[in-house]
Structure formats: structure tokens, C-alpha cells
Design a protein around this motif. Structure first.
Motif, PDB file in Angstrom:
ATOM      1  N   PRO A   1      -0.110 -10.584  -3.623  1.00 53.53           N
ATOM      2  CA  PRO A   1       0.099 -12.032  -3.476  1.00 53.53           C
ATOM      3  C   PRO A   1       1.230 -12.382  -2.508  1.00 53.53           C
ATOM      4  CG  PRO A   1      -0.111 -11.441  -5.798  1.00 53.53           C
ATOM      5  CD  PRO A   1      -0.058 -10.154  -5.016  1.00 53.53           C
ATOM      6  N   TRP A   2       2.148 -11.458  -2.273  1.00 50.47           N
ATOM      7  CA  TRP A   2       3.276 -11.721  -1.385  1.00 50.47           C
ATOM      8  C   TRP A   2       2.959 -11.385   0.080  1.00 50.47           C
ATOM      9  CZ3 TRP A   2       3.526  -8.756  -5.802  1.00 50.47           C
ATOM     10  CH2 TRP A   2       3.433  -7.379  -5.639  1.00 50.47           C
ATOM     11  N   GLY A   3       1.685 -11.134   0.377  1.00 47.68           N
ATOM     12  CA  GLY A   3       1.270 -10.963   1.765  1.00 47.68           C
ATOM     13  C   GLY A   3       1.395  -9.565   2.327  1.00 47.68           C
ATOM     14  N   GLN A   4       1.588  -8.583   1.482  1.00 47.69           N
ATOM     15  CA  GLN A   4       1.665  -7.191   1.922  1.00 47.69           C
ATOM     16  C   GLN A   4       0.407  -6.459   1.481  1.00 47.69           C
ATOM     17  OE1 GLN A   4       4.537  -7.374   4.096  1.00 47.69           O
ATOM     18  NE2 GLN A   4       4.702  -5.277   3.435  1.00 47.69           N
ATOM     19  N   LYS A   5      -0.129  -5.626   2.346  1.00 53.57           N
ATOM     20  CA  LYS A   5      -1.205  -4.709   1.973  1.00 53.57           C
ATOM     21  C   LYS A   5      -0.522  -3.385   1.696  1.00 53.57           C
ATOM     22  CE  LYS A   5      -5.872  -3.506   3.457  1.00 53.57           C
ATOM     23  NZ  LYS A   5      -6.840  -3.609   4.574  1.00 53.57           N
ATOM     24  N   GLU A   6      -0.705  -2.835   0.490  1.00 53.51           N
ATOM     25  CA  GLU A   6       0.065  -1.659   0.111  1.00 53.51           C
ATOM     26  C   GLU A   6      -0.695  -0.728  -0.820  1.00 53.51           C
ATOM     27  OE1 GLU A   6       3.728  -4.136  -1.083  1.00 53.51           O
ATOM     28  OE2 GLU A   6       3.030  -3.436  -3.029  1.00 53.51           O
ATOM     29  N   PHE A   7      -0.161   0.497  -0.885  1.00 56.71           N
ATOM     30  CA  PHE A   7      -0.599   1.487  -1.870  1.00 56.71           C
ATOM     31  C   PHE A   7       0.607   2.327  -2.239  1.00 56.71           C
ATOM     32  CE2 PHE A   7      -1.102   3.890   2.053  1.00 56.71           C
ATOM     33  CZ  PHE A   7      -0.761   5.184   1.711  1.00 56.71           C
ATOM     34  N   SER A   8       0.488   3.054  -3.357  1.00 56.66           N
ATOM     35  CA  SER A   8       1.625   3.827  -3.861  1.00 56.66           C
ATOM     36  C   SER A   8       1.191   5.218  -4.303  1.00 56.66           C
ATOM     37  CB  SER A   8       2.267   3.117  -5.061  1.00 56.66           C
ATOM     38  OG  SER A   8       2.757   1.852  -4.696  1.00 56.66           O
ATOM     39  N   MET A   9       2.160   6.108  -4.321  1.00 61.95           N
ATOM     40  CA  MET A   9       1.964   7.462  -4.839  1.00 61.95           C
ATOM     41  C   MET A   9       3.279   7.954  -5.418  1.00 61.95           C
ATOM     42  SD  MET A   9       1.449   9.294  -1.080  1.00 61.95           S
ATOM     43  CE  MET A   9       0.086  10.164  -1.700  1.00 61.95           C
ATOM     44  N   LEU A  10       3.195   8.964  -6.274  1.00 59.05           N
ATOM     45  CA  LEU A  10       4.377   9.575  -6.871  1.00 59.05           C
ATOM     46  C   LEU A  10       4.579  10.961  -6.283  1.00 59.05           C
ATOM     47  CD1 LEU A  10       3.796   8.702 -10.628  1.00 59.05           C
ATOM     48  CD2 LEU A  10       5.522   7.707  -9.117  1.00 59.05           C
ATOM     49  N   ASP A  11       5.838  11.306  -6.005  1.00 64.99           N
ATOM     50  CA  ASP A  11       6.120  12.670  -5.565  1.00 64.99           C
ATOM     51  C   ASP A  11       6.283  13.559  -6.802  1.00 64.99           C
ATOM     52  OD1 ASP A  11       8.808  12.529  -6.438  1.00 64.99           O
ATOM     53  OD2 ASP A  11       9.649  12.566  -4.425  1.00 64.99           O
ATOM     54  N   PRO A  12       6.537  14.859  -6.639  1.00 65.48           N
ATOM     55  CA  PRO A  12       6.610  15.761  -7.803  1.00 65.48           C
ATOM     56  C   PRO A  12       7.666  15.397  -8.834  1.00 65.48           C
ATOM     57  CG  PRO A  12       6.446  17.024  -5.778  1.00 65.48           C
ATOM     58  CD  PRO A  12       6.650  15.588  -5.379  1.00 65.48           C
ATOM     59  N   ASP A  13       8.637  14.565  -8.461  1.00 63.33           N
ATOM     60  CA  ASP A  13       9.702  14.179  -9.384  1.00 63.33           C
ATOM     61  C   ASP A  13       9.573  12.740  -9.852  1.00 63.33           C
ATOM     62  OD1 ASP A  13      11.281  16.679  -9.406  1.00 63.33           O
ATOM     63  OD2 ASP A  13      11.342  16.274  -7.261  1.00 63.33           O
ATOM     64  N   SER A  14       8.407  12.146  -9.605  1.00 60.69           N
ATOM     65  CA  SER A  14       8.098  10.759  -9.986  1.00 60.69           C
ATOM     66  C   SER A  14       8.890   9.724  -9.201  1.00 60.69           C
ATOM     67  CB  SER A  14       8.272  10.533 -11.494  1.00 60.69           C
ATOM     68  OG  SER A  14       7.285  11.263 -12.191  1.00 60.69           O
ATOM     69  N   ASN A  15       9.343  10.079  -7.995  1.00 58.53           N
ATOM     70  CA  ASN A  15       9.863   9.071  -7.089  1.00 58.53           C
ATOM     71  C   ASN A  15       8.653   8.301  -6.571  1.00 58.53           C
ATOM     72  OD1 ASN A  15      12.773   9.748  -6.874  1.00 58.53           O
ATOM     73  ND2 ASN A  15      11.968  11.681  -6.092  1.00 58.53           N
ATOM     74  N   LEU A  16       8.687   6.976  -6.691  1.00 60.76           N
ATOM     75  CA  LEU A  16       7.569   6.143  -6.282  1.00 60.76           C
ATOM     76  C   LEU A  16       7.679   5.825  -4.792  1.00 60.76           C
ATOM     77  CD1 LEU A  16       5.070   4.463  -7.210  1.00 60.76           C
ATOM     78  CD2 LEU A  16       6.652   2.525  -7.394  1.00 60.76           C
ATOM     79  N   LEU A  17       6.632   6.175  -4.047  1.00 58.18           N
ATOM     80  CA  LEU A  17       6.556   5.853  -2.624  1.00 58.18           C
ATOM     81  C   LEU A  17       5.516   4.746  -2.477  1.00 58.18           C
ATOM     82  CD1 LEU A  17       6.223   9.488  -1.252  1.00 58.18           C
ATOM     83  CD2 LEU A  17       8.320   8.189  -1.611  1.00 58.18           C
ATOM     84  N   THR A  18       5.943   3.601  -1.991  1.00 53.03           N
ATOM     85  CA  THR A  18       5.017   2.512  -1.724  1.00 53.03           C
ATOM     86  C   THR A  18       4.969   2.301  -0.223  1.00 53.03           C
ATOM     87  OG1 THR A  18       5.515   1.469  -3.836  1.00 53.03           O
ATOM     88  CG2 THR A  18       4.462   0.080  -2.169  1.00 53.03           C
ATOM     89  N   PHE A  19       3.770   2.324   0.325  1.00 52.07           N
ATOM     90  CA  PHE A  19       3.554   2.107   1.747  1.00 52.07           C
ATOM     91  C   PHE A  19       2.975   0.723   1.919  1.00 52.07           C
ATOM     92  CE2 PHE A  19       3.255   6.599   0.872  1.00 52.07           C
ATOM     93  CZ  PHE A  19       4.007   7.177   1.883  1.00 52.07           C
ATOM     94  N   GLY A  20       3.510  -0.055   2.864  1.00 49.41           N
ATOM     95  CA  GLY A  20       3.040  -1.418   3.020  1.00 49.41           C
ATOM     96  C   GLY A  20       3.023  -1.908   4.450  1.00 49.41           C
ATOM     97  N   GLN A  21       2.166  -2.904   4.669  1.00 44.26           N
ATOM     98  CA  GLN A  21       2.046  -3.544   5.974  1.00 44.26           C
ATOM     99  C   GLN A  21       1.913  -5.042   5.734  1.00 44.26           C
ATOM    100  OE1 GLN A  21      -1.178  -2.107   8.389  1.00 44.26           O
ATOM    101  NE2 GLN A  21      -0.766  -3.526  10.043  1.00 44.26           N
ATOM    102  N   THR A  22       2.642  -5.820   6.509  1.00 47.46           N
ATOM    103  CA  THR A  22       2.570  -7.270   6.418  1.00 47.46           C
ATOM    104  C   THR A  22       1.230  -7.757   6.937  1.00 47.46           C
ATOM    105  OG1 THR A  22       4.960  -7.466   6.702  1.00 47.46           O
ATOM    106  CG2 THR A  22       3.656  -9.438   7.119  1.00 47.46           C
ATOM    107  N   MET A  23       0.592  -8.617   6.197  1.00 52.28           N
ATOM    108  CA  MET A  23      -0.692  -9.190   6.606  1.00 52.28           C
ATOM    109  C   MET A  23      -0.421 -10.564   7.208  1.00 52.28           C
ATOM    110  SD  MET A  23      -2.525  -6.671   5.797  1.00 52.28           S
ATOM    111  CE  MET A  23      -4.074  -7.381   6.306  1.00 52.28           C
ATOM    112  N   THR A  24      -0.567 -10.681   8.504  1.00 53.30           N
ATOM    113  CA  THR A  24      -0.336 -11.978   9.153  1.00 53.30           C
ATOM    114  C   THR A  24      -1.506 -12.377  10.005  1.00 53.30           C
ATOM    115  OG1 THR A  24       0.808 -10.843  10.979  1.00 53.30           O
ATOM    116  CG2 THR A  24       2.153 -11.798   9.220  1.00 53.30           C
TER     117      THR A  24
END
Length: 118
Positions: free
Chosen positions: A95-118
């Protein structure tokens, strides 16, 4: 003036952390000779890791938001390499205008990848 930021995340096992990030397309940055520290780089970003053997992954709230200019290509490449996307983090427009997805590394650090949708 601020011009860069480098997150430092906890890791329990340097070899497992390195393998995970190499599979994401990162490369070792700097000296790999330190047992308790790791630096990786991809394109224009770096992520550093410090050894934290007592880390309980279920209690780790480490997070990094990584911006990209090709979210669809990045997501597709992750799927093609059979990398695990977070169960609640599939590619979607938020809803905030970002297209994103997430994954966890082996230690449960959350990596979220995003791109602004304009």
C-alpha cells in the motif's frame, strides 16, 4: 553530509552465512581472514556480519531493506536458483507504493528487497 550506510548483522556460522550470500550473488569484500567478521558486496551495497554464536534465530530481529531498480528480475533470479522466499514475503505491491519481497538468511536476518512503483 551522510552518503552511505552499511548494516552490521549477527551470524552464528561464517561459512553458512557466506554460502547463503554467495548464492544471492554477493562477493567477499575486504579480507576474509577474520573468523569473527565477514563483509560481502553486490553492486553498490555492502553488508557486514559479526559473529554471535549464542544467537537464537527465533529471537533475532535483524532486518535490512535493500532497494533495487529491477525487482521483477531479481525475484525471478531468486526463484530460478530455488532460493527460499519468506512464506509471508512473496513479490507484491504494498500500500505504500513499494513492490517488494523478503527472505531470511541462515540466522533469521530479514532481507527485504524493494522498488518504488511510480
Amino acid at each position: 553530509m551522510l552518503n552511505d550506510i552499511v548494516p552490521k548483522l549477527p551470524m552464528r556460522d561464517k561459512a553458512k552465512t557466506l554460502e547463503f550470500y554467495i548464492n544471492l550473488g554477493f562477493q567477499v569484500f575486504g579480507s576474509p581472514d577474520y573468523d569473527d567478521y565477514l563483509m560481502v558486496q553486490k553492486d553498490n551495497i555492502q553488508i557486514h556480519f559479526f559473529k554471535f554464536e549464542a544467537l537464537e534465530p527465533k529471537e533475532n530481529y535483524g532486518q535490512v531493506y535493500i532497494r533495487t531498480d529491477d525487482i521483477d528480475g531479481l525475484y525471478r533470479s531468486m526463484l530460478e536458483r530455488n532460493l527460499a522466499i519468506h512464506p509471508n514475503g512473496s513479490l507484491q505491491v504494498k500500500p505504500w507504493g513499494q513492490k517488494e519481497f523478503s527472505m531470511l538468511d541462515p540466522d533469521s536476518n530479514l532481507l527485504t528487497f524493494g522498488q518504488t512503483m511510480t
